[in-house]
Design an enzyme around this catalytic site. Structure first.
Site, PDB file in Angstrom:
ATOM      1  N   SER A 133       0.859  -1.173   0.000  1.00  0.00           N
ATOM      2  CA  SER A 133       0.000   0.000   0.000  1.00  0.00           C
ATOM      3  C   SER A 133       0.900   1.228   0.000  1.00  0.00           C
ATOM      4  O   SER A 133       2.070   1.145   0.410  1.00  0.00           O
ATOM      5  CB  SER A 133      -0.873   0.002   1.260  1.00  0.00           C
ATOM      6  OG  SER A 133      -1.505   1.253   1.453  1.00  0.00           O
ATOM      7  N   TYR A 146      -1.856  -0.714  11.340  1.00  0.00           N
ATOM      8  CA  TYR A 146      -1.984  -1.023   9.913  1.00  0.00           C
ATOM      9  C   TYR A 146      -0.724  -0.611   9.151  1.00  0.00           C
ATOM     10  O   TYR A 146      -0.180  -1.397   8.373  1.00  0.00           O
ATOM     11  CB  TYR A 146      -3.196  -0.313   9.325  1.00  0.00           C
ATOM     12  CG  TYR A 146      -3.240  -0.398   7.813  1.00  0.00           C
ATOM     13  CD1 TYR A 146      -3.541  -1.593   7.182  1.00  0.00           C
ATOM     14  CD2 TYR A 146      -2.940   0.709   7.020  1.00  0.00           C
ATOM     15  CE1 TYR A 146      -3.549  -1.691   5.799  1.00  0.00           C
ATOM     16  CE2 TYR A 146      -2.956   0.632   5.640  1.00  0.00           C
ATOM     17  CZ  TYR A 146      -3.255  -0.574   5.037  1.00  0.00           C
ATOM     18  OH  TYR A 146      -3.254  -0.667   3.667  1.00  0.00           O
TER      19      TYR A 146
END
Length: 272
Positions: A133, A146
């Protein structure tokens, strides 16, 4: 031509579903796996083979790889897409939930790499595509766990790329920006629930609002990411990493060029 076999985890929706459809369209014998097999059913009609796999269950992963290799004698592409975003202040997120975030986003990914590598090494070729990501390059408040998992995926993949190159195995990192998937609502819900009644409740609502405003028609769809994954799976010489989606390249470039203090200030202004 030798049959090419691909496995996509997290294949029941979003990026995983679109990627499975893209790979079968590119001529791969494609397996899509997820915990919920009922949501995989629509893929069967398109010639995609599906079965249940839980990336937090070692026996489930080992059995899945054994099944694919047993049916075809090889595995050429692994797309490690399974993952989710657990948001909330470090102080508030239970450590068991933090461990689960790593189990799904990092250790499940790593275990599948361990399971496919001997087969790819024996056949002298293979491609491991890890879905990271832009969150593995930058950071935001109330997202520490995260982001920690995605930073881990980046470092793991970079080392793995050098480790496996002598055996003809390519390792590619995909870095999606904001994408329209269920990930967004799940992450927002976990953030609000984790922060309810605590010291971070008000800030969590502000962060949720920023995340919600970004979840709209200006975001890229999962098909954009899927096309990049198919390119990474099929091109002769893949790049080490592919930022993908509206704004992803700009965010990665900004993180590379801006000092930490400037980056902190910029992110702070976005989240007030």
């Amino acid at each position: 031509m030798t049959e090419r076999v691909a496995l996509v985890t997290g294949g029941s929706s979003g990026i995983g579903e679109a990627t499975a459809r893209g790979l079968v369209g590119a001529g791969f014998t494609t397996y899509a796996v997820a915990r919920r097999t009922d949501r995989l059913a629509p893929l069967d009609a398109d010639g995609i083979r599906t079965f249940a796999m839980d990336v937090t269950d070692d026996a489930s992963m080992a059995a899945g790889i054994e099944r694919i290799v047993g049916e075809h004698g090889r595995i050429d592409v692994l797309v490690n897409n399974a993952g989710y975003g657990s948001y909330g202040a470090v102080e508030d997120v239970p450590i068991d939930e933090a461990r689960r975030q790593f189990e799904v986003n990092v250790f499940g990914l790593a275990r599948l790499v361990q399971l496919v590598t001997p087969h790819m090494r024996a056949q002298g070729s293979g491609r491991i595509i890890n879905i990271s990501s832009i969150g593995g390059k930058f950071y935001e408040p109330l997202g520490a766990w995260y982001h920690a998992t995605k930073f881990a995926v980046e470092g793991f993949s970079d080392s793995l790329r050098l480790e496996l190159a002598p055996f003809g195995i390519d390792v590619v990192i995909i870095e999606p920006g904001p994408i329209r998937t269920e990930w967004n609502s799940i992450s927002r819900d976990s953030l609000v629930e984790t922060s309810r009644g605590g010291a971070y409740e008000e800030r969590a609502e502000r962060v949720r609002g920023v995340m919600e405003r970004g979840d709209g028609p200006t975001m890229s769809g999962p098909d954009v990411v899927a096309r990049k994954i198919v390119k990474a799976a099929t091109t002769r010489r893949p790049k080490a990493r592919y930022p993908v989606g509206r704004g992803a390249g700009s965010i990665v470039l900004a993180r590379r060029l801006l000092p930490d203090g400037v980056m902190d200030a910029a992110i702070g202004r976005v989240y007030k």
